[in-house]
Design a protein around this motif. Sequence first.
Motif, PDB file in Angstrom:
ATOM      1  N   GLY A   1       0.809  -1.209   0.000  1.00 47.13           N
ATOM      2  CA  GLY A   1       0.000   0.000   0.000  1.00 47.13           C
ATOM      3  C   GLY A   1       0.846   1.264   0.000  1.00 47.13           C
ATOM      4  O   GLY A   1       1.962   1.266   0.516  1.00 47.13           O
TER       5      GLY A   1
ATOM      6  N   LYS B   1      -3.876   6.809   1.571  1.00 48.32           N
ATOM      7  CA  LYS B   1      -2.840   6.010   2.216  1.00 48.32           C
ATOM      8  C   LYS B   1      -3.309   4.565   2.285  1.00 48.32           C
ATOM      9  O   LYS B   1      -4.429   4.294   2.720  1.00 48.32           O
ATOM     10  CB  LYS B   1      -2.589   6.558   3.618  1.00 48.32           C
ATOM     11  N   GLY B   2      -2.468   3.657   1.841  1.00 50.98           N
ATOM     12  CA  GLY B   2      -2.863   2.255   1.796  1.00 50.98           C
ATOM     13  C   GLY B   2      -3.336   1.828   0.421  1.00 50.98           C
ATOM     14  O   GLY B   2      -3.620   0.644   0.192  1.00 50.98           O
ATOM     15  N   GLN B   3      -3.418   2.765  -0.507  1.00 49.90           N
ATOM     16  CA  GLN B   3      -3.828   2.427  -1.875  1.00 49.90           C
ATOM     17  C   GLN B   3      -2.879   1.372  -2.444  1.00 49.90           C
ATOM     18  O   GLN B   3      -1.657   1.559  -2.415  1.00 49.90           O
ATOM     19  CB  GLN B   3      -3.787   3.686  -2.741  1.00 49.90           C
ATOM     20  N   PRO B   4      -3.394   0.262  -2.963  1.00 50.98           N
ATOM     21  CA  PRO B   4      -2.498  -0.759  -3.498  1.00 50.98           C
ATOM     22  C   PRO B   4      -1.705  -0.217  -4.689  1.00 50.98           C
ATOM     23  O   PRO B   4      -2.300   0.256  -5.655  1.00 50.98           O
ATOM     24  CB  PRO B   4      -3.436  -1.886  -3.935  1.00 50.98           C
TER      25      PRO B   4
ATOM     26  N   HIS C   1      -8.402  -5.549  -5.133  1.00 52.74           N
ATOM     27  CA  HIS C   1      -7.533  -6.713  -4.883  1.00 52.74           C
ATOM     28  C   HIS C   1      -7.907  -7.894  -5.775  1.00 52.74           C
ATOM     29  O   HIS C   1      -7.038  -8.687  -6.135  1.00 52.74           O
ATOM     30  CB  HIS C   1      -7.600  -7.120  -3.401  1.00 52.74           C
TER      31      HIS C   1
ATOM     32  N   GLN D   1      -5.803  -4.272   5.854  1.00 52.73           N
ATOM     33  CA  GLN D   1      -6.058  -3.973   4.431  1.00 52.73           C
ATOM     34  C   GLN D   1      -7.554  -3.918   4.132  1.00 52.73           C
ATOM     35  O   GLN D   1      -7.986  -3.197   3.238  1.00 52.73           O
ATOM     36  CB  GLN D   1      -5.378  -5.017   3.534  1.00 52.73           C
TER      37      GLN D   1
ATOM     38  N   GLY E   1      -9.633  -1.227   2.007  1.00 53.54           N
ATOM     39  CA  GLY E   1      -9.739  -1.870   0.697  1.00 53.54           C
ATOM     40  C   GLY E   1     -11.094  -2.415   0.325  1.00 53.54           C
ATOM     41  O   GLY E   1     -11.309  -2.831  -0.816  1.00 53.54           O
TER      42      GLY E   1
ATOM     43  N   SER F   1     -10.029   5.777   0.865  1.00 59.75           N
ATOM     44  CA  SER F   1     -10.571   4.822  -0.108  1.00 59.75           C
ATOM     45  C   SER F   1     -12.075   5.041  -0.231  1.00 59.75           C
ATOM     46  O   SER F   1     -12.687   5.694   0.617  1.00 59.75           O
ATOM     47  CB  SER F   1     -10.271   3.390   0.341  1.00 59.75           C
TER      48      SER F   1
END
Length: 734
Positions: free
Chosen positions: A44, A105-108, A245, A268, A272, A339
């Motif tokens: 991420g 933040k944490g975006q794949p 994902h 996640q 996500g 997200s």
Amino acid sequence: MEFLNTIDKKVKEGRVEGVDKVTGKGKFAAEYTVENVCYAVLVGANIPAGKITSFNLDQAKQVSGVLDILTHLHRPEVPGFATEELIKSSRFGLPIFHTDQVYFKGQPIALVIADTLEDATYSASLVEVQYAATPFRVDFDAARETVGLTEAGKERGAMAAWANAPHTVEEEYNIKSQVHNPMEMHATIAQWTANDRLVLHDKNQGVNNVQNVFANLLKIPKENIEVFSEFVGGGFGSGLRVWPHALAAILGAKQVNRPVKLMLTRPQMFAGTGYRPASWQKIKIGADASGKFQGIFHQAKNATSLYENFNDGITRVTRLIYDFENLKAEAAIVPLNLSAPTWMRGPGDCTGDFAIESAIDELSYKLGIDPVELRLKNLAIATNPETKLPWSTNFLNECVMQGAERINWSERKSQPGQLVDGDWSTGYGMAVGAWNAGRGNASAAIKMERDGTITVQTAMTDIGTGTGTGMVNIAHDTTGIPKEKIKIELGHSSLPPAPSQGGSNGLSSVSGAVVAVSLALKLKLAEFAASQNEIYKTAKEEEILLSENGLSFQKNNQHFISYADIWSKNGLTMVEVEASSGPGTERQKYSFCSSAAHFCKLKVNTKTGKVKLERMICIADGGKIVNDQAAANQMSGAAVGGIGMTLMEEQQIDTRLGGLIADDLAGYHFAVNADAPIIEVGFIGKPDPNINPTGAKGLGEVGIIGTAPAIANAIYNAIGKRFRDLPITPDKIL
Ligand code: MOS
């Protein structure tokens, strides 16, 4: 009416999937064994906004067993991402590995694929990324001030007609973001087989939806995509979308030419798979001295992402429940570097209902009218106030009256803070909720064997609501075949198509298909039987009875012919029928809603701020109840979700660094058994004659819509403090 306490009765008839689920035999998506599988782990983004300027993958690639690392610079093409228009029309949300842009933040931003999960996890920790960070905003309360409201649906009547009503309440309501947190983590196993065929084991709430989404993105025929989602460990709305994902796993499998398993970690999941967005609302409600509502002005804003708009429809419920002339609604969405949110547990309506039902409770004290009486005076029981069509059925008034009786509402004090015992103050609260009862097109098939065993099939997933068990009841009631001889197959895209399970639409859609296919089976068997007995040539569905061993005409086993006979005479191995069912012209004549009244009795400790729920009662009108126990379980589960929403659930966000805080089950608190009393569930149980052949209107959402205001209203009744912001944690109570 019978009350269905979950502990006291009807435990004889279990769930069809129950034993498989509790013994672990039923497999969640990630539990399938696929030969030659490898493992993928998402990396991420470490910043909430900006651009990726470079990757350094040298160290990550040196980990033994690493097969490849996907990024936006290195991955198979996604035809559906070829142009900005295609991306938009795909409605996929985040175009994963498509751009150097970071939205949250944490975006794949990378996918490490390795022989083992351990190697992939270690390698993922070594991926180095350089960014050019830009300013970000994640603070909903600050950002919402900068976004203007626009009309949400048509205005009814006029504001001027009631702006100076004799009694008004005008207040603001804030609800923090909440996260679905189903038990089963989202996961996908993607496998490309010969001739560009794709097999997915995926956690979702609708296999046909997954199939359609990927057929469109990958530009391959949907028949080439097979999706399994047979057992689902809860959804709460998180499986109604297809998340990035799943596409990452598909691309990874293509890249390394091996099946890829991708399991999200709990943190996640927080960034996500969607969440209920933070919201702000303002309500103005006016009534005359008799308590009749004159008008409501409902304004709402909810958070959304920067790459995809999500409007939670918060003001929708205000058009549904009460009969009054003047209604104005406005809404706005507030883009943040987070997200994308999505539908969660009674989406939108649950949020809007908290504000409306809190304001009405407040109004009841101003008017000096009992909240139960105030509801009964204003409910729109005959017609849908928005469409002006008559409700096909609506028993919300009965729900309110039965709930009041059940909780001994007469023991409630009309002024707060009257029932005090030491540090504990007792209060009573109530609220109502409703939900547009929908229905989609659904198909089902039956396969019958020589010994009379039937397998009823549909692609619909059962996310824990007991759909399969309901289907057994319907097939049994319609055919006469004993329940022990009825098997169910669900959650596989090759089975007859069905809508996703969500929005309280599951059983109301699929039940019609099960009735239709059960009738088709009778006719099919009669067709074969006609060669042995003329009477079956013209027999109608209702004249044909099926039993354990054979069919008969009308009752008393007249003209009995055994299945074995039919099979032998016709050289059969299997009898197969398929049928579909869906909404028709009834929706031009009637409106449809499910509804519920929620009552609660609780104690507040004025020294510690602890709220202890003593009783929760939920009386629902969901039309015919196909399976008492599964329906009651669904309602009590929803109410426990409502307890969490009211008292503890809150996604905290770090406004300095732009990330989520406490994104795990230690940091994010939801209600557990110790927080909930036995939820007392009751149903009106009257079939709706128009919605579908079974009369089941659908449940789920109405189990939570109204729970939060019932609790907040009871807290006010206990201690005289009005809470308009959720969650109501002990620090706020003190
Ligand atoms: Mo839902 S939010 O009905 O899955």
